[in-house]
Design a protein around this motif. Structure first.
Motif, short mmCIF file in Angstrom:
data_model
loop_
_atom_site.label_atom_id
_atom_site.label_comp_id
_atom_site.label_asym_id
_atom_site.label_seq_id
_atom_site.Cartn_x
_atom_site.Cartn_y
_atom_site.Cartn_z
N ALA A 262 2.06 51.13 -14.16
CA ALA A 262 1.38 51.82 -13.07
C ALA A 262 0.49 52.96 -13.59
O ALA A 262 0.74 53.54 -14.64
CB ALA A 262 2.41 52.38 -12.08
N GLN A 263 -0.57 53.23 -12.81
CA GLN A 263 -1.46 54.37 -13.03
C GLN A 263 -2.10 54.33 -14.42
O GLN A 263 -2.15 55.33 -15.14
CB GLN A 263 -0.71 55.69 -12.83
CG GLN A 263 -0.13 55.84 -11.43
CD GLN A 263 0.57 57.16 -11.23
OE1 GLN A 263 0.28 58.14 -11.90
NE2 GLN A 263 1.50 57.19 -10.29
N ASN A 264 -2.61 53.16 -14.79
CA ASN A 264 -3.42 53.00 -15.99
C ASN A 264 -4.81 52.53 -15.57
O ASN A 264 -4.95 51.76 -14.62
CB ASN A 264 -2.79 51.97 -16.93
CG ASN A 264 -1.72 52.57 -17.82
OD1 ASN A 264 -2.00 53.36 -18.72
ND2 ASN A 264 -0.48 52.19 -17.57
N PRO A 265 -5.87 52.98 -16.26
CA PRO A 265 -7.25 52.59 -15.88
C PRO A 265 -7.63 51.23 -16.45
O PRO A 265 -8.45 51.12 -17.37
CB PRO A 265 -8.10 53.71 -16.48
CG PRO A 265 -7.33 54.17 -17.68
CD PRO A 265 -5.87 54.01 -17.32
N PHE A 266 -7.03 50.17 -15.93
CA PHE A 266 -7.22 48.84 -16.50
C PHE A 266 -8.62 48.31 -16.23
O PHE A 266 -9.17 48.47 -15.13
CB PHE A 266 -6.19 47.88 -15.92
CG PHE A 266 -4.81 48.05 -16.50
CD1 PHE A 266 -4.59 47.86 -17.84
CD2 PHE A 266 -3.75 48.41 -15.69
CE1 PHE A 266 -3.32 48.02 -18.39
CE2 PHE A 266 -2.48 48.57 -16.21
CZ PHE A 266 -2.26 48.38 -17.57
N ASN A 267 -9.19 47.65 -17.26
CA ASN A 267 -10.43 46.88 -17.13
C ASN A 267 -10.05 45.43 -16.84
O ASN A 267 -9.63 44.70 -17.74
CB ASN A 267 -11.26 46.96 -18.42
CG ASN A 267 -11.70 48.36 -18.73
OD1 ASN A 267 -11.74 49.21 -17.85
ND2 ASN A 267 -11.99 48.63 -20.00
N CYS A 268 -10.17 45.05 -15.61
CA CYS A 268 -9.75 43.71 -15.20
C CYS A 268 -10.86 42.71 -15.51
O CYS A 268 -11.57 42.24 -14.61
CB CYS A 268 -9.36 43.70 -13.73
SG CYS A 268 -7.91 44.70 -13.40
N VAL A 269 -11.02 42.42 -16.80
CA VAL A 269 -11.99 41.43 -17.27
C VAL A 269 -11.23 40.28 -17.91
O VAL A 269 -10.00 40.26 -17.91
CB VAL A 269 -12.98 42.08 -18.25
CG1 VAL A 269 -13.86 43.10 -17.54
CG2 VAL A 269 -12.23 42.77 -19.40
N CYS A 270 -11.96 39.35 -18.45
CA CYS A 270 -11.36 38.10 -18.91
C CYS A 270 -10.27 38.32 -19.97
O CYS A 270 -9.28 37.60 -20.00
CB CYS A 270 -12.44 37.18 -19.46
SG CYS A 270 -11.85 35.52 -19.89
N SER A 271 -10.43 39.32 -20.81
CA SER A 271 -9.47 39.53 -21.88
C SER A 271 -8.11 40.01 -21.38
O SER A 271 -7.15 40.04 -22.14
CB SER A 271 -10.02 40.55 -22.90
OG SER A 271 -10.37 41.75 -22.24
N LEU A 272 -8.01 40.38 -20.09
CA LEU A 272 -6.74 40.81 -19.50
C LEU A 272 -6.16 39.76 -18.57
O LEU A 272 -5.08 39.96 -18.01
CB LEU A 272 -6.93 42.14 -18.74
CG LEU A 272 -5.69 42.89 -18.28
CD1 LEU A 272 -4.85 43.33 -19.48
CD2 LEU A 272 -6.06 44.11 -17.44
N SER A 273 -6.82 38.65 -18.42
CA SER A 273 -6.36 37.64 -17.47
C SER A 273 -5.03 37.03 -17.87
O SER A 273 -4.30 36.51 -17.02
CB SER A 273 -7.42 36.54 -17.34
OG SER A 273 -7.61 35.89 -18.59
N TRP A 274 -4.66 37.09 -19.14
CA TRP A 274 -3.39 36.52 -19.59
C TRP A 274 -2.19 37.22 -18.98
O TRP A 274 -1.11 36.61 -18.86
CB TRP A 274 -3.29 36.60 -21.12
CG TRP A 274 -3.13 38.02 -21.62
CD1 TRP A 274 -4.12 38.88 -21.96
CD2 TRP A 274 -1.90 38.72 -21.82
NE1 TRP A 274 -3.60 40.09 -22.36
CE2 TRP A 274 -2.23 40.01 -22.27
CE3 TRP A 274 -0.56 38.41 -21.63
CZ2 TRP A 274 -1.27 40.98 -22.56
CZ3 TRP A 274 0.41 39.37 -21.92
CH2 TRP A 274 0.05 40.62 -22.38
N LEU A 275 -2.37 38.49 -18.58
CA LEU A 275 -1.24 39.29 -18.11
C LEU A 275 -0.64 38.74 -16.82
O LEU A 275 0.59 38.62 -16.69
CB LEU A 275 -1.67 40.74 -17.93
CG LEU A 275 -0.58 41.71 -17.46
CD1 LEU A 275 0.56 41.75 -18.47
CD2 LEU A 275 -1.16 43.11 -17.27
N THR A 276 -1.48 38.39 -15.86
CA THR A 276 -0.97 37.88 -14.59
C THR A 276 -0.27 36.54 -14.78
O THR A 276 0.75 36.27 -14.14
CB THR A 276 -2.12 37.73 -13.57
OG1 THR A 276 -3.15 36.90 -14.14
CG2 THR A 276 -2.72 39.09 -13.25
N GLU A 277 -0.81 35.70 -15.65
CA GLU A 277 -0.16 34.42 -15.91
C GLU A 277 1.18 34.63 -16.62
O GLU A 277 2.17 33.94 -16.32
CB GLU A 277 -1.08 33.55 -16.77
CG GLU A 277 -0.51 32.18 -17.11
CD GLU A 277 -0.38 31.28 -15.89
OE1 GLU A 277 0.35 30.27 -15.98
OE2 GLU A 277 -0.98 31.61 -14.84
#
Length: 683
Positions: free
Chosen positions: A318-333
């Motif tokens: 929580a409360q992190n300034p995440f860049n929700c781009v392609c390189s972070l898509s693995w996290l939700t999966e």
């Protein structure tokens, strides 16, 4: 002369008189002894509990909120647990605990103790729990805890402790827990506690902790949050072979400390200097079950970060300034497949790019991250087949297809069949929408994506916006919204104010009538979980000023204000109602029918009553039996009235009877009734 009365025997000698006097004296002594015992028992029962205290159990004494600075007296000597918190006690002495040899728990928290005399607890040789938190203690001497050889838990949190003598904890060999949270320590205390399992030094001013300072190799839980640590020596962690829980939150760490082994719980929250994690930062934590990475400066998490933590059950991002781009898509999966619980998921949101800003990270799909769709391209190649049967056999070229998966569809030129086969190279391009805000995407020689950002933007994907003087202008203030209004109520929206607020202790709603004579504001204290609130009993057609703020700081916290007007009161319908067609007919017929039925019931009742009175009078004149009130007489086989004797004795069955609600024979006490029974009760 004749003497009447009772005869008495008089003593015949002095010896008999002495014996009689001794008998009376012995009887008096016995009476005095019994009386003394009764007084002692009464004293124990009435004075065994101190004033202002409760002794609910023989071995437990509760003295709460006495507001008396003196130590309570007359504490029962068989007390095992003594609770003295919030009593404003300012001083204690050694004789305060005289006689309490069996005391095992002593709670002196939330008092005003500033000084602890040496050896003040040495009489409490059986004490195992001592709570001195939330006082005003400034130092711990070498003799403070003298004699407490059986002490297991010592709580000293939230005091003003600046110094602790090196021998302060000498002799506490059985100590299991030591809490020194929120004091004014600048140096970590040195001690030798072989059985210590929990050590809490959080929120002191200890910028460094040297290895070897803790001679307690069996510590399982170490809490050093909020000390200002910039690093944690690897030797310090290696010495704690039994460490399972480590709290390093709210420090100044710039990276994950090396040498982490065997932990089941790790808290790194609030280390804002950590903006990037390495894939192998948690490689030695195969037993890790709970990880807190909230309130940091993480933009991207590398893929495979949690590959070495197969037992992970919960993670907080929580409360992190995440860049929700392609390189972070693995996290939700990974969250979906692994089943790991994402704590505080509502507070785990995207900051960039703008199209995903504010969205809950876990709710995003793969396409929301801007990842390209894989495309299959068939690339023709020519393979030369050479025959070895005869040298004169010509070479027959044959065209085959190899499947290559790339990110976009690419046009590949056809290779003539007469030329020898050569490796085909497919030109790669940047995935669409990789660079944001109009950035120009290009690939470096290694195939890595590089973005050339336009003026005003920066970052790996041009997702960061450069601040300009216009960005510091105050945004327009949002008005408080009224969701519903009537002539006597207003429903106020609270959700717009709650959003964006962190750790609200409560809401303060102020209401002021601007149209009435009484303009005094009314204040309502509301919990921070309400989405809306309805104000009742308001004046109709009146203007109200409504302000919403936080209960934390009445003067400095900004409020959200608005004005709203209640609706005019609807006119009261007149007694004379005029309706048409079916409505008017119903209003006229229904009351008329009801009135007619009531009149008919009254007439029939009057006729029946008159006839019954005449029959009774005729029966009396002819000497017949008079029917009692509440009793129906029965008829025999010939149709004649039965005798009252038969009815009262009940010699025959089959007749109906009703017992009177009140019978004169039953009125009175039990001795007056024939059967000795009370009257029937119907309640």
């Amino acid at each position: 002369m004749r003497v009447t009365g009772s005869a008495k025997c008089l003593p015949s000698s002095n010896t008999t008189m002495k014996q009689t006097m001794l008998g009376h004296l012995s009887c008096t002594m016995h009476l005095l002894l019994v009386w003394t015992v009764l007084i002692a028992v009464h004293t124990v029962l009435t004075e065994g509990c101190p004033d202002g205290c409760q002794c609910n159990q023989p071995s437990t004494v509760f003295c709460m909120n006495r507001k008396n600075p003196s130590f309570p007296r007359a504490i029962p000597p068989n007390t095992f647990s003594l609770y003295l918190f919030q009593n404003a006690i300012s001083s204690i002495e050694e004789n305060s605990f005289s006689g309490l040899w069996d005391l095992q728990l002593l709670d002196l928290s939330h008092n005003k103790l500033s000084n602890l005399p040496g050896g003040v607890f040495k009489r409490l040789t059986n004490l195992s729990n001592l709570d001195l938190s939330s006082n005003q203690i400034t130092e711990i001497s070498a003799e403070t805890f003298q004699g407490l050889s059986r002490l297991e838990r010592l709580y000293l949190s939230e005091n003003n402790i600046r110094s602790i003598h090196p021998d302060a904890f000498r002799g506490l060999e059985n100590l299991l827990e030591l809490k020194l949270t929120k004091n004014q320590l600048v140096v970590a205390p040195a001690f030798s506690l072989p059985h210590l399992l929990l050590l809490d030094l959080s929120y002191n001013a200890i910028p460094t902790i040297q290895s070897g300072v803790f001679h307690a190799r069996n510590i399982e839980t170490l809490r050093v949050a909020g000390l200002g640590l910039k690093e944690v020596p690897a030797d310090l962690l290696n010495e704690l072979k039994n460490l399972h829980e480590l709290d390093l939150s709210d420090n100044h760490l710039t990276k994950v400390p090396p040498g982490l082994r065997g932990l089941t719980k790790l808290n790194l929250a609030g280390n804002v200097a950590i903006s990037q994690l390495q894939p192998d930062d948690f490689s030695g934590l195969s037993l890790l079950q709970d990880l807190d990475l909230s309130r940091m400066s993480l933009h991207i998490l590398p893929k495979g970060l949690f590959q070495s933590t197969p037992r992970l059950r919960g993670v907080s991002l929580a409360q992190n300034p995440f860049n929700c781009v392609c390189s972070l898509s693995w996290l939700t999966e990974w969250l979906r497949v692994s089943g790991v619980a994402l704590h505080r998921s509502e507070e785990t949101r995207c900051h960039f790019p703008p199209k995903n800003a504010g969205k809950i990270l876990r709710d995003l799909q793969n396409s929301d991250f801007g990842c390209p769709i894989p495309t299959t391209v068939f690339v023709p190649t020519t393979l030369a087949l050479t025959s070895t049967a005869a040298p004169t056999t010509p070479t027959i070229p044959r065209t085959t297809y190899t499947t290559t998966i790339i990110t976009t569809t690419t046009t590949v030129p056809h290779i003539p069949t007469e030329e020898p086969a050569v490796p085909t190279q497919v030109d790669q391009q940047c995935p669409p929408q990789t660079c944001l805000n109009g950035g120009l995407c290009q690939l470096d020689p290694l195939g890595e994506v590089e973005c050339e950002c336009p003026p005003g933007f920066y970052g790996m994907y041009c997702e960061m916006l450069s601040l300009t003087p216009a960005d510091f202008t105050e945004p327009p203030k949002i008005q408080l919204q009224v969701l519903e209004r009537t002539s006597s109520s207003l429903t106020v929206d609270l959700q717009s104010y709650i959003q964006g607020k962190k750790h609200l202790p409560g809401l303060r709603l102020t209401v002021q009538n601007l149209s009435g004579l009484d303009n005094r504001p009314g204040i309502y204290q509301l919990p921070p979980t309400l989405l809306h609130y309805t104000l009742w009993e308001l004046s109709s057609n009146s203007t109200y000023r409504i302000c919403l703020g936080s209960m934390r700081d009445v003067s400095g916290e900004p409020e959200l204000c608005s004005e709203a007007q209640t609706m005019a009161e609807s006119p009261t319908p007149s007694a004379h109602i005029t309706q048409t067609r079916e409505g008017s007919l119903t209003l006229v017929l229904v009351p008329a029918v009801v009135a007619g039925i009531l009149l008919l019931v009254v007439i029939v009742s009057a006729i029946c009553y008159t006839r019954r009175r005449r029959e009774k009078a005729h029966a009396c004149e002819n000497g017949g039996p008079l029917e009692l009130e509440g009793v129906k007489t029965g008829l025999d086989e010939k149709g004649e009235l039965k005798k009252l004797s038969e009815i009262s004795t009940g010699t025959e069955r089959g007749w109906e009877s009703e017992e009177p609600l009140m019978d004169s024979s039953r009125v009175g006490n039990n001795n007056d009734t024939p059967t000795g029974r009370l009257p029937h009760s119907y309640f």
